[in-house]
Design an enzyme around this catalytic site. Structure first.
Site, PDB file in Angstrom:
ATOM      1  N   GLY A   1       2.150  -6.548   8.405  1.00  0.00           N
ATOM      2  CA  GLY A   1       2.458  -7.023   7.063  1.00  0.00           C
ATOM      3  C   GLY A   1       3.896  -7.466   6.872  1.00  0.00           C
ATOM      4  O   GLY A   1       4.168  -8.568   6.392  1.00  0.00           O
ATOM      5  N   ALA A   2       4.837  -6.627   7.251  1.00  0.00           N
ATOM      6  CA  ALA A   2       6.240  -6.885   6.897  1.00  0.00           C
ATOM      7  C   ALA A   2       6.742  -8.179   7.518  1.00  0.00           C
ATOM      8  O   ALA A   2       7.255  -9.068   6.829  1.00  0.00           O
ATOM      9  CB  ALA A   2       7.106  -5.706   7.337  1.00  0.00           C
TER      10      ALA A   2
ATOM     11  N   THR B   1       4.027   0.816   1.076  1.00  0.00           N
ATOM     12  CA  THR B   1       4.898   0.526   2.207  1.00  0.00           C
ATOM     13  C   THR B   1       6.254  -0.009   1.799  1.00  0.00           C
ATOM     14  O   THR B   1       7.231   0.162   2.520  1.00  0.00           O
ATOM     15  CB  THR B   1       4.209  -0.534   3.074  1.00  0.00           C
TER      16      THR B   1
ATOM     17  N   GLN C   1       8.414   4.733   5.938  1.00  0.00           N
ATOM     18  CA  GLN C   1       7.224   4.463   6.743  1.00  0.00           C
ATOM     19  C   GLN C   1       7.189   5.362   7.959  1.00  0.00           C
ATOM     20  O   GLN C   1       6.160   5.932   8.306  1.00  0.00           O
ATOM     21  CB  GLN C   1       7.250   3.002   7.217  1.00  0.00           C
TER      22      GLN C   1
ATOM     23  N   ILE D   1       0.837  -1.207   0.000  1.00  0.00           N
ATOM     24  CA  ILE D   1       0.000   0.000   0.000  1.00  0.00           C
ATOM     25  C   ILE D   1       0.875   1.263   0.000  1.00  0.00           C
ATOM     26  O   ILE D   1       0.490   2.309   0.504  1.00  0.00           O
ATOM     27  CB  ILE D   1      -0.998  -0.020   1.172  1.00  0.00           C
TER      28      ILE D   1
ATOM     29  N   ASN E   1      14.397  -3.495   5.505  1.00  0.00           N
ATOM     30  CA  ASN E   1      14.897  -2.559   4.502  1.00  0.00           C
ATOM     31  C   ASN E   1      14.906  -1.163   5.132  1.00  0.00           C
ATOM     32  O   ASN E   1      13.873  -0.497   5.192  1.00  0.00           O
ATOM     33  CB  ASN E   1      13.995  -2.577   3.259  1.00  0.00           C
TER      34      ASN E   1
ATOM     35  N   GLU F   1       3.038   1.664  12.156  1.00  0.00           N
ATOM     36  CA  GLU F   1       2.118   2.324  13.079  1.00  0.00           C
ATOM     37  C   GLU F   1       2.856   2.833  14.305  1.00  0.00           C
ATOM     38  O   GLU F   1       2.470   3.821  14.911  1.00  0.00           O
ATOM     39  CB  GLU F   1       0.977   1.373  13.432  1.00  0.00           C
TER      40      GLU F   1
ATOM     41  N   GLY G   1       6.937  -4.764  13.159  1.00  0.00           N
ATOM     42  CA  GLY G   1       6.426  -3.699  12.282  1.00  0.00           C
ATOM     43  C   GLY G   1       6.915  -2.329  12.725  1.00  0.00           C
ATOM     44  O   GLY G   1       7.310  -2.129  13.865  1.00  0.00           O
ATOM     45  N   VAL G   2       6.890  -1.373  11.799  1.00  0.00           N
ATOM     46  CA  VAL G   2       7.252   0.008  12.164  1.00  0.00           C
ATOM     47  C   VAL G   2       6.192   1.028  11.754  1.00  0.00           C
ATOM     48  O   VAL G   2       6.201   2.151  12.245  1.00  0.00           O
ATOM     49  CB  VAL G   2       8.593   0.446  11.530  1.00  0.00           C
TER      50      VAL G   2
END
Ligand SMILES: Cc1cc2nc3c(=O)[nH]c(=O)nc-3n(C[C@H](O)[C@H](O)[C@H](O)COP(=O)(O)OP(=O)(O)OC[C@H]3O[C@@H](n4cnc5c(N)ncnc54)[C@H](O)[C@@H]3O)c2cc1C
Ligand code: SF4
Lengths: 316, 739
Positions: free
Chosen positions: B518-519, B477, B632, B475, B625, B699, B696-697
């Site tokens: 997601g990641a 990201t 993000q 999206i 990455n 949020e 995750g990052v």
């Protein structure tokens, strides 16, 4: 958007006649305001007369020593003009404080003067709005009105004129030159060009049906420090909550006009004599008849404080 | 692959590709206009007609009649479907509002018709010709008015934050009463709109009873099930395809009116239909982040140890809607023996409140981290120090449960050092730069890490190209790129030997994009599939699997080395697997942490707030990455600035709708608002999260930012604004006397 017919006019007289001839016809210049409103069916012209080919896109010295700005001069070009930047810096600054680079490339001098309000209810065709649909009522009066006007308002409408350019033109005492459908031309002082809402908020200017703006003339240079201060919630690309256009001389005398507070650029010449006495007394006079709503009462102190900042900037 | 014990060393740890700052592999397509978004997919099916959605002009009541005569005969019109043509349709997953069907209007701009025509302009013009008779009803639109009667309601956000109606640990009231230093303050946060760049858009085509939707959706598997349920057709008959998404922020977690009405319109028109929700419809037709009213009480001893903490939040929603889970992070962020958390939910007739980037956490952390700043001041403690003092390594509600890895303290310390926090005068209102009042603020960022199963398929061909297929979405990201990095690392090939295909419901079901899950999960699913593919390769090549090394496009074992591509010389090798999780997330609390530092200037005359500097230090496991992770976080920081300073859907409490329903009225930060932003990632791994050791990052980056801005505004001005956003009208009367 309703279907419409379209023609290109070649001379001002032809353009004015074409609009007068066809009921529901409108001029179109840059289209940055009119087309948006047509998409939402806030404006529903039956016929568009394109004035872009009228060759009204030059800035010439005026006989009395000022500048005559063609109606089709783009906002970008006007702001960048060397004479404007040197002698009418308040105008250049006001233009550059408006919209975005892309829009200014397209927006014209006449179109900017005639841009319509940004009252959110005006933009929502499901809501009553006297300006959009005379007699339907004003949703903003007891609705969300943070952006709207505090002075010169009426029970029918409290909208503001959103133009930055017009505030600078008002402080400079520009005049608007027009041609009527019959070919008669006239000049309208900017002070009389925009109207207060009264009972007829849908009538926004002194223009008659089919009357075409051909130029705006600036008087000979005024000198002084010329400042345009636009106050807004984000740093760019937002309409003014309040703006101040000022020309202030060494001795503290000068002129000032306000944007974001009324249905027209707001200036009271009589108040200007008190400029050397500071912002409080001037604001008291400028906003003597103010009738703010709960949402926009902050504009009164904001005007005073912004004016104060402008005066001190001018004198430093 | 089942992941139920902490990860040990695995091929990802080589970090030849993973962990390197890597340009987006889809970047070239995006910058050259060849990444086609839903509305631009002109070539997927011929003969596309255009749909235009009409929204209801009332907030509550009934549609009595719709007059279509004029619209039907308007030029180009192919079909019109109205809400009166059918009974109320079922709802999709996790949605409170009914999207279409029947006369009942639940909220403003609810879809009541779709007009299909040969051109977009014709569809729009015809939609305006529909005359609608309404029977309006009075509704409840004012959260403050309804809040006193709101019952306690627990729930989860669907994205990981949650709470029961009430949580009590110890004796909050007793401990608070006894505390020497106390804070008891109330705060409000406004309704907010996702305001993503790409509107909701779908092209729908029927082939017999088979429906294909080319759409813009974050969660393909949810979407497939939901559209099937809404339309009452079997899920196997539906295909969703969503390879590129122009932002979602939670707005596109669900099937919304664009997809439903494209499908209904296409059925009626008997040809494919393309439609997008017009921008002015989005704020009221779709979902938004609901407003909250929050109260925080904190008691501490004079040394700054928190002894009692309470966080209560009230929000509103449609019947069947959820509360905004604003108290969830307070359950875990700071120690304190006596605790009380509560959520209340008031029924409102405004549009549906639902997930928006860090649902619950974002408004909750906005308020909690301002309260912590206020408390630090009462205690005479530095706000960084106060936070460190009350750090916890265990779940305060459940002392047996530790954090898998928690380094909030590391974030705060490093951030303070890099930002020059020691230069900050502890007294507010002391720093001036010309006409700017200057202040610095800090806040903790804190967001949980969710584990959810995710599948992928990988294929090796005779050219040595590895193709990954999963219904994971990108999206904006960077999913394409981290998935490619994962496959490249696992198979020992260069990035340009990997092809990634996403967003198609015919691919294995992934975690999808939401809740910053997601990641880690999607790449772990790709990892699992690659483990299987490696086994197939080894077997095909007759290697001993235990010591085979995949590197540089070769497979080596002992002194034998073969081209990876050779394994597929007799035909493609295909492997599919999913990652699924055991109990690690239950036995251990998995979260991500940040420290946000912000410097603002406040115009001494006008009260305009402009951010001058921002820094985020994040601890979020392995960063797959660093380049896209940084994007993000800076995007999230920007959104946090919006929340703190300008974003607010203005409610018309009489007519019951969000008035500023376009991007001129709903202001988000523009470039000129955002100064230099720094992001630092702590170098860490979390072996409990997945074989990727990542979290995750996306949020995390927004949680706490707004509070850091608000705390900086206080430090600059001495004015504590507790109703957000902090617009100048809330400062103007309390600013120092004008110059
Ligand atoms: C996103 C956005 C942000 C903006 N922000 C700002 C801002 O911050 N500040 C600001 O001041 N403005 C702002 N604007 C408004 C912009 O300045 C106006 O849209 C522009 O100046 C209009 O000029 P135009 O030539 O495009 O007018 P058009 O849209 O072509 O015409 C506008 C009106 O003028 C009439 N007209 C045009 N030419 C003539 C003529 N010669 N004689 C008689 N009538 C004529 C038309 O019939 C029409 O009614 C913004 C606009 C947008 C879309
Ligand atoms: S203020 Fe004027 S423009 Fe706005 S709703 Fe009222 S009448 Fe319409």
């Amino acid at each position: 958007m309703r279907s419409f017919t379209y023609e290109r006019a070649n001379t001002p007289g032809e353009a004015a006649a074409a609009v007068a001839r066809t009921p529901g016809a409108r001029f179109i210049a840059g289209g940055t305001n009119l087309l948006d409103l047509m998409k939402l069916q806030i404006e529903t012209p039956t016929h568009l007369v394109d004035v872009n080919g009228l060759k009204l896109d030059t800035i010439e010295p005026a006989p009395e020593g000022g500048l005559r700005i063609g109606a089709l001069v783009r906002n970008t070009d006007l702001a960048a003009d060397e004479r404007v930047r040197r002698d009418y810096a308040v105008l250049s600054r006001a233009l550059l404080a408006g919209a975005s680079g892309q829009l200014r490339n397209r927006a014209t001098t006449a179109g900017n003067l005639l841009q319509r309000t940004r009252c959110p209810y005006f933009y929502d065709t499901a809501q009553p709005c006297n300006k959009r649909q005379p007699g339907s009522g004003c949703s903003a009066l007891d609705g969300v009105s943070r952006q709207l006007g505090i002075v010169g308002v009426s029970d029918a409408c409290i909208a503001t004129n959103p133009s930055d350019m017009a505030v600078a033109m008002r402080v400079l005492d520009a005049t608007v030159e027009t041609v009527k459908p019959g070919g008669v031309s006239r000049t309208i002082p900017i002070a009389e060009f925009h109207r207060l809402p009264g009972d007829t908020p849908h009538v926004e200017t002194a223009l008659e049906a089919g009357e075409l703006i051909i130029a705006v003339t600036l008087p000979p240079p005024l000198g002084g420090r010329q400042i345009y201060r636009k106050v807004r919630d984000r740093a760019s690309y937002a309409f003014a909550l309040v703006s101040v256009a000022a020309v202030i001389h060494q001795d503290g005398t000068g002129r000032v006009a306000l944007g974001g507070v009324a249905h027209k650029p707001w200036r009271i010449e009589a108040a200007e004599a008190d400029l050397p006495r500071g912002p409080k007394v001037v604001t008291e006079q400028l906003l003597a008849d103010a009738k703010p709503t709960h949402d926009n009462a902050f504009k009164r102190p904001l005007v005073e404080r912004t004016l104060g900042a402008v005066i001190s900037q001018a004198r430093n | 692959m089942r992941f139920d014990t902490p990860a040990t060393t695995n091929p990802i740890d080589q970090l030849k590709v993973v962990g390197k700052p890597t340009d987006r592999i889809d970047g070239r397509h995006k910058t050259s206009g060849t990444a086609h978004y839903a509305y631009e997919r002109h070539d997927v099916v011929p003969d596309q007609a255009y749909g235009f959605v009409l929204g209801a002009a009332i907030a509550k009541g009934q549609v009595a009649a719709m007059h279509l005569e004029e619209a039907k005969t308007a030029p180009g019109v192919v079909a019109i479907v109205t809400t009166l043509d059918m009974p109320r349709l079922e709802r999709g997953m996790m949605n409170a509002a009914y999207l279409f069907g029947g006369p009942v209007i639940q909220h403003y701009h609810q879809a009541i018709a779709v007009v299909v025509a040969e051109t977009f302009e014709q569809a729009r013009a015809a939609a305006y010709l529909i005359r609608v008779d309404y029977e309006p009803e009075a509704g409840k639109f004012d959260l403050a008015a309804e809040a006193p009667n709101a019952p306690l309601v627990g729930d989860d956000s669907g994205e990981g934050s949650s709470g029961p109606p009430e949580v009590r640990v110890g004796d909050f009231e007793g401990a608070f009463a006894a505390a020497e230093i106390k804070l008891d303050e109330s705060y409000t946060t406004p309704d907010e709109s996702h305001a993503m760049m790409e509107p909701h858009a779908t092209i729908a085509a029927w082939d017999g009873d088979q429906l294909t939707l080319w759409t813009s959706n974050q969660m393909i598997a949810w979407g497939k099930r939901s559209i099937a349920k809404i339309l009452g057709i079997p899920a196997q008959k539906v295909r969703l395809d969503s390879p590129y998404i122009g932002g979602g922020f939670g707005a596109k977690l669900f099937i919304r009116a664009d997809a439903v009405l494209a499908a209904l319109g296409a059925k009626a028109a008997q040809r494919p239909v393309k439609l997008a929700l017009a921008r002015p419809l989005i704020a009221n037709n779709t979902t938004h982040r609901p407003a909250t009213m929050q109260r925080i009480r904190i008691g501490a001893n004079p040394d700054g140890i928190i002894t009692a903490i309470a966080h209560e939040s009230t929000s509103g929603n449609l019947a069947d809607g959820k509360p905004e889970t604003a108290v969830s992070q307070t359950r875990l962020l700071y120690a304190g023996a006596n605790r009380l958390m509560a959520m209340r939910l008031a029924p409102l007739d405004l549009p549906e409140g639902n997930a928006m980037r860090a649902p619950g956490e974002a408004p909750g952390m906005m308020v909690l981290e301002v309260a912590i700043d206020e408390m630090a001041e009462k205690l005479g403690l530095d706000p960084v120090q106060f936070r460190i003092l009350n750090d916890t390594q265990i779940d305060p509600e459940n002392p047996d449960r530790r954090f898998s890895h928690r380094d909030l303290v590391g974030c705060l310390r490093l951030g303070a050092e890099r930002f020059g926090w020691d230069q900050r005068n502890p007294q507010p209102t002391q720093v001036r730069d010309g006409h700017w009042l200057v202040g610095m603020g800090v806040a903790a960022g804190f967001r949980n890490n969710l584990l959810t199963k995710s599948a992928a398929r990988v294929r090796l061909d005779r050219e040595g190209v590895v193709t990954v297929e999963t219904d994971m979405t990108d999206i904006g990201t960077g999913s394409y790129t981290i998935i490619a990095q994962t496959a490249a690392e696992m198979m020992g090939v260069a990035l340009d030997k990997v092809v990634v295909r996403l967003g198609d419901s015919s691919f294995p079901a992934s975690a999808g994009s939401g809740g910053q899950w997601g990641a880690n999960n999607a790449t772990a699913g790709v990892y699992a599939a690659c483990v299987k593919l490696r086994e197939a390769v080894v077997q095909q090549l007759g290697f001993n699997s235990a010591d085979a090394v995949f590197s540089g496009g070769d497979v080596r074992s002992g002194n034998r080395s073969v081209l990876l591509a050779d394994a597929a010389s007799a035909g493609d090798l295909v492997a599919e697997d999913l990652i699924e999780y055991g109990n690690l997330a239950k036995t251990h609390q998995q979260s991500t942490f940040a420290a946000h530092f912000v410097e603002v200037g406040v115009d001494a005359a006008t009260g305009e707030v402009r951010v001058r500097r921002m820094l985020a230090v994040c601890a979020a496991g392995r960063i797959l990455n660093p380049k896209s992770a940084r994007s993000q976080v800076i995007g999230a920081m920007t959104m946090g600035v919006g929340a703190a300073l300008m974003e607010e859907l203005a409610v018309d409490k009489r007519r019951g709708f969000f008035v500023n329903h376009d991007l001129a009225g709903y202001e988000v930060p523009v470039h000129a608002d955002i100064p230099h932003q720094d992001v630092i990632f702590l170098d860490e791994v979390d072996p409990m999260s997945s074989p990727m050791k990542a979290k995750g990052v996306a949020e995390l980056g927004i949680c706490g930012v707004g509070a850091a801005v608000a705390n900086a505004v206080y430090h600059a001005t001495g004015i504590r604004v507790r109703d957000y956003p902090i617009t100048l009208d809330k400062l103007i009367d309390r600013l120092p006397e004008a110059v």
